[in-house]
Scaffold this active site. Structure first.
Site, mmCIF file in Angstrom:
data_model
loop_
_atom_site.group_PDB
_atom_site.id
_atom_site.type_symbol
_atom_site.label_atom_id
_atom_site.label_comp_id
_atom_site.label_asym_id
_atom_site.label_seq_id
_atom_site.Cartn_x
_atom_site.Cartn_y
_atom_site.Cartn_z
ATOM 1 N N HIS A 36 16.144 48.707 34.241
ATOM 2 C CA HIS A 36 16.262 49.298 35.575
ATOM 3 C C HIS A 36 14.975 49.062 36.358
ATOM 4 O O HIS A 36 13.919 48.799 35.788
ATOM 5 C CB HIS A 36 16.415 50.820 35.479
ATOM 6 N N GLU A 118 13.196 51.741 32.271
ATOM 7 C CA GLU A 118 12.899 51.699 33.703
ATOM 8 C C GLU A 118 11.589 50.951 33.920
ATOM 9 O O GLU A 118 10.578 51.250 33.275
ATOM 10 C CB GLU A 118 12.723 53.116 34.267
ATOM 11 N N HIS A 157 20.814 46.959 35.208
ATOM 12 C CA HIS A 157 21.720 48.022 35.651
ATOM 13 C C HIS A 157 22.801 47.443 36.568
ATOM 14 O O HIS A 157 23.965 47.839 36.503
ATOM 15 C CB HIS A 157 20.904 49.102 36.375
ATOM 16 N N ASP A 167 19.543 47.458 40.956
ATOM 17 C CA ASP A 167 18.304 47.274 40.199
ATOM 18 C C ASP A 167 18.561 46.545 38.875
ATOM 19 O O ASP A 167 19.667 46.631 38.353
ATOM 20 C CB ASP A 167 17.635 48.648 39.953
HETATM 21 ZN ZN LIG Z 1 19.078 51.803 37.395
#
Ligand SMILES: [Zn+2]
Length: 193
Positions: A36, A118, A157, A167
């Site tokens: 992400h 992330e 994602h 993203d």
């Molecule tokens: Zn995401």
């Protein structure tokens, strides 16, 4: 970098416990890594806000965007900061809430069987060298720890939630990431260290 299998955490990661997780379904383990991109507010880096979001402590009046997202109950297993620093919020054996409505090869609810990573960033701004380096080490360590993972079980994602999520965005260089991961997976790994 290495996963401590007993605790389900990455050694050397900074640990911040998120309450936003639950158990994976019975018998289900990690077999997909989801990349992400996130920044809070969008385009601002280095603040405490991602961590605050994942711990349900975002001050809603601080920024208009926070009002929009502050009630979300979300988390990710890992966050890679712009300087490559690694924070873990949820054990790999638990289900973090990062993917939302999603599907991989026809299988829905990717949170059940994935690990969320992330990267602090924006869809349209180049990610940092240090982030590619950390990501490569993370993926190599995860593949070493969990037999159902492999370097090709890595998606964005946007791949599992098309039309809903963009993203990590066009700025994420997949070729470069895969090259780095390949090299990290080839490198001799310290086992039991
Ligand atoms: Zn995401």
């Amino acid at each position: 970098m290495q996963v401590d299998l007993d605790s389900g955490v990455m050694r050397n990661a900074r640990l911040v416990a998120s309450p936003n997780y639950d158990a994976r379904p019975d018998g289900v383990e990690a077999e997909l890594i989801v990349v992400h991109g996130i920044s809070l507010p969008p385009g601002e880096f280095g603040g405490p806000w991602i961590e605050r979001l994942f711990t349900n402590a975002l001050p809603l009046d601080m920024h208009p965007y926070f009002t929009e997202i502050g009630e979300l109950r979300v988390s990710s297993h890992l966050l890679v900061a712009r300087d490559g620093g690694l924070t873990q919020f949820v054990k790999f054996t638990d289900r973090a809430w990062h993917a939302g409505q999603s599907s991989y090869n026809g299988r829905a609810a990717c949170n059940d069987f994935s690990i969320g990573v992330e990267l602090e960033g924006l869809d349209t701004l180049a990610y940092e060298d240090a982030q590619y380096d950390t990501l490569a080490e993370v993926v190599a360590a995860l593949c070493d720890a969990y037999p159902r993972l492999s370097p090709d079980r890595l998606v964005g994602h946007s791949d599992i939630s098309p039309g809903r999520k963009t993203d990590p965005g066009p700025a994420f260089d997949w070729e470069r990431a895969r090259r780095g991961i390949g090299a990290a997976c080839q490198a001799p790994r310290a086992r039991g260290a």
